[in-house]
Scaffold this active site. Sequence first.
Site, PDB file in Angstrom:
ATOM      1  N   GLU A  82      16.954  59.446  14.795  1.00  0.00           N
ATOM      2  CA  GLU A  82      17.724  58.243  14.496  1.00  0.00           C
ATOM      3  C   GLU A  82      16.935  57.027  14.984  1.00  0.00           C
ATOM      4  O   GLU A  82      16.212  57.101  15.983  1.00  0.00           O
ATOM      5  CB  GLU A  82      19.090  58.284  15.190  1.00  0.00           C
ATOM      6  CG  GLU A  82      19.970  59.463  14.801  1.00  0.00           C
ATOM      7  CD  GLU A  82      20.498  59.361  13.382  1.00  0.00           C
ATOM      8  OE1 GLU A  82      20.420  58.251  12.793  1.00  0.00           O
ATOM      9  OE2 GLU A  82      20.985  60.379  12.855  1.00  0.00           O
ATOM     10  N   ASP A 100      30.420  67.555  -2.582  1.00  0.00           N
ATOM     11  CA  ASP A 100      30.847  66.756  -1.432  1.00  0.00           C
ATOM     12  C   ASP A 100      30.076  65.438  -1.364  1.00  0.00           C
ATOM     13  O   ASP A 100      30.642  64.397  -1.014  1.00  0.00           O
ATOM     14  CB  ASP A 100      30.644  67.549  -0.140  1.00  0.00           C
ATOM     15  CG  ASP A 100      31.230  66.832   1.067  1.00  0.00           C
ATOM     16  OD1 ASP A 100      32.414  66.443   1.030  1.00  0.00           O
ATOM     17  OD2 ASP A 100      30.498  66.640   2.054  1.00  0.00           O
TER      18      ASP A 100
END
Length: 286
Positions: free
Chosen positions: A208, A233
């Site tokens: 991240e 999804d």
Amino acid sequence: MINPSELSAKLALDTQSVEALRQSARQNSPEGLKTVARQFEALFMNMMLKSMREASPQDGAFDNEQSRMYTSMLDQQLSQNLAARGVGLADVLIRQLSSSVTAPAPGKQAGPAIPALIPPAPGTGAGKTDALQPAHVQAFQTRLGPHAEEASRTTGIPAKFMLGQAALESGWGRREIVAADGTPSHNLFGIKAGGGWDGKVVEHITTEYVHGVAQKKVQKFRAYDNYADAFRDYAHLLRSNPRYQQVLANAQDVTGFAQGLQRAGYATDPHYADKLTRIITQSLSA
């Protein structure tokens, strides 16, 4: 008269020498034919190296424009060195093209029918040459294409765009998120398991970016029974989450789609849009 040995000393993808190679092929037979065949072999090797690097996007702290430029230069010279040793492609081309040499017209020198081998030089107006698609890209697109087409019908986003994002997130399926026991999650899009998710989850270490600095964190990700469920999804996420409205609004434009995902916060990588755009435009077939 152009000296083929001088041209062969250039970098494999030196665009300044592309037209010179064409002239060499016409003027110096068979020397020109051999030079062009070797340069094409170097071009092919460079495409393979480039595809291998794109299959493993680099998001480390030292990944920047300068490092990518020098890596590209290294790949160019490496492909030239590999071609100098030979992998057999140049010999095959020479045999095939030598048989296509036509008889010379009166007052003209015979030359091999070679121009289609070399990409058009900039500004020549020649058509775009399709790149050879690596086997792992073909397999990825063939295996997941039907699921992407289904998701495309519900979102309006071209299947190619979604396949590109799945390729970027999963390293063409080779870095798919797996559980501790090795069970596949089928999560090709790196979708995290937030508070609203009541399905299966797996924990995985991910990179991240916080204020532009890469950090390793353990995150929970959604897990699916199969790839079809993963695409469904993903399509539902884009349709139901208001933050992705602009993504759907720009669904037919590659750059708009990629930049929209980045602006919406789909990923924290500051180069996410550029990486996704490159994969969609350079690696995937129409």
